[in-house]
Design an enzyme around this catalytic site. Structure first.
Site, short mmCIF file in Angstrom:
data_model
loop_
_atom_site.label_atom_id
_atom_site.label_comp_id
_atom_site.label_asym_id
_atom_site.label_seq_id
_atom_site.Cartn_x
_atom_site.Cartn_y
_atom_site.Cartn_z
CG ASP A 191 -10.63 2.40 -14.94
OD1 ASP A 191 -11.48 2.10 -14.07
OD2 ASP A 191 -10.74 2.02 -16.12
CG ASN A 237 -11.33 -0.64 -3.02
OD1 ASN A 237 -10.67 -0.95 -2.04
ND2 ASN A 237 -11.59 -1.48 -4.02
CG ASP A 243 -5.89 -10.02 -6.63
OD1 ASP A 243 -5.63 -9.60 -7.78
OD2 ASP A 243 -5.90 -9.28 -5.62
#
Lengths: 194, 194
Positions: free
Chosen positions: B68, B9, B152
C-alpha cells in the site's frame, strides 16, 4: 538495543524480557500512562499493527513490540477469536469471559481449541517483523489452577494433563502461543540485525 | 517458491517479478477475478495487511505479497496519504486526483512531498516481513511525461530534473518508493529463508 512494548501487562513484559535477551524492554506506560488504543481491526495481525503504530507515535522512533492473541474454538466458528478479552462483555474481565465461553460450549461435543498469538516488531526504520505462535488443546468445563490468566484454567494443552493455569510461568511460557511467537520473533530479529 | 501478489495492477506485477528473482509471482486475479477488499485501515501498513490477509484466505496457504502506498504532503498535514488513490472522489481516477491536489496546493509555498510504500510478505506459516520505501521530491503545477501513473507527472524527485513520468520504468523503479520497498523486502525475504 531498546524496544518499547505496547502493553501495560506486567505478565507480558516479564515474558518478553526473559525471551529478548540482550535487549532493554520498556513499557509504553512510561510514555503514556493511559495508553489504550481502540482495537478496531478484524484480525490479530491488524490489531497488533494498530497497537504498534499507536505506540510508535508516542515513542519518537524507538523500535516497538506489540502482540495480539486469542482463543479459537472451531466448533464455535472460531469464536471468541479477536474478541477473547471482552467475550463476556467487559474488557479484561476473565471471570465473565470464561462463564460466557462455558455457556457457549453447552452441548458442544468437539472441545478442541487453540490459542493464537501474533507478535509484531516495528523497527526504527519502519520495517517490521511478524511472528505467530499457536498452542492446541482441549477446553474443559471445570476450572483448575491459579496461575496464568484469561482462559488458562479451562485449557488443557495437548501432551500434558494439566491446564495452563496449573503450570509454573516457565512451564507455560515454554509451550504457550505467546512464548512461541516471542521466541520466533526474537530469532527473526536476531537474523534481521545480523 | 511461488508467491501470490494481492494486486491486479500489471505495472506492480511486472515490477515485483523483476525484483523478486527466482520466485514465481502469481496475481490474486488468478484466484478471484473480482478481488477488491475494503481498505478500511488508517495506515499504509494496516491496509497492506488487510489486502494480504484477504488474499491469503483465497489462496490456500501460499505466501502472499501486498503493498500500500501514497503521497504525503507535509504542508497539507500529510494529505492525501492513505487516500491518495481516491483523492479526487473516484478510486483510481488519476486525472481527478491530480486536479484535486493541484487545487489543494494553490497558494501553498512549501511544495515538498514524499511517496511512501509499505510492502508485506505473509509467509506460508503465517509469519510476515514488512519493508517500507520512500522517495522525496517536489510537486509542480504542470504535468510532464507520459510514463508511470498516479501523481508521477507532478512529482520531481530530489536529484533529478525530470518528473517520475518522464523516466523509463527502470529509471523510476530504481528510485521509487515501491522499488525501494520491494528491494528491501526481497533482501529481508532472502535472509529470512537462509
Amino acid at each position: 538495543m531498546r524496544i518499547v512494548f505496547a502493553t501495560g501487562n506486567e505478565h507480558k513484559l516479564r515474558e518478553a524480557r526473559e525471551i529478548f535477551t540482550g535487549v532493554e524492554i520498556l513499557s509504553i506506560l512510561e510514555f503514556d500512562k493511559a495508553f489504550d488504543p481502540d482495537e478496531y481491526g478484524k484480525s490479530f495481525l491488524e490489531n497488533a499493527v494498530i497497537k504498534a503504530e499507536a505506540a510508535r507515535a508516542l515513542t519518537g522512533g524507538l523500535p516497538v513490540l506489540s502482540d495480539d492473541s486469542g482463543l479459537i474454538v472451531p466448533a464455535l466458528n472460531g469464536a471468541p477469536g479477536i474478541h477473547s478479552a471482552r467475550w463476556g462483555g467487559l474488557n479484561g474481565d476473565h471471570v465473565r469471559n470464561r462463564a460466557k465461553l462455558r455457556n457457549d460450549l453447552r452441548g458442544v461435543v468437539d472441545r478442541r481449541a487453540h490459542f493464537l498469538c501474533t507478535a509484531v516488531l516495528l523497527t526504527a526504520d519502519a520495517d517490521a517483523l511478524v511472528a505467530t505462535g499457536r498452542v492446541d488443546g482441549l477446553l474443559i468445563d471445570e476450572e483448575r489452577g491459579a496461575g496464568g490468566f484469561g482462559y488458562d484454567p479451562m485449557f488443557v494443552p495437548d501432551g500434558d494433563p494439566r491446564t495452563l493455569a496449573e503450570m509454573t510461568p516457565d512451564e507455560k511460557n515454554a509451550l504457550s502461543h505467546r512464548g512461541r511467537a516471542f521466541r520466533r520473533l526474537a530469532a527473526m530479529t536476531a537474523r534481521h540485525f545480523l
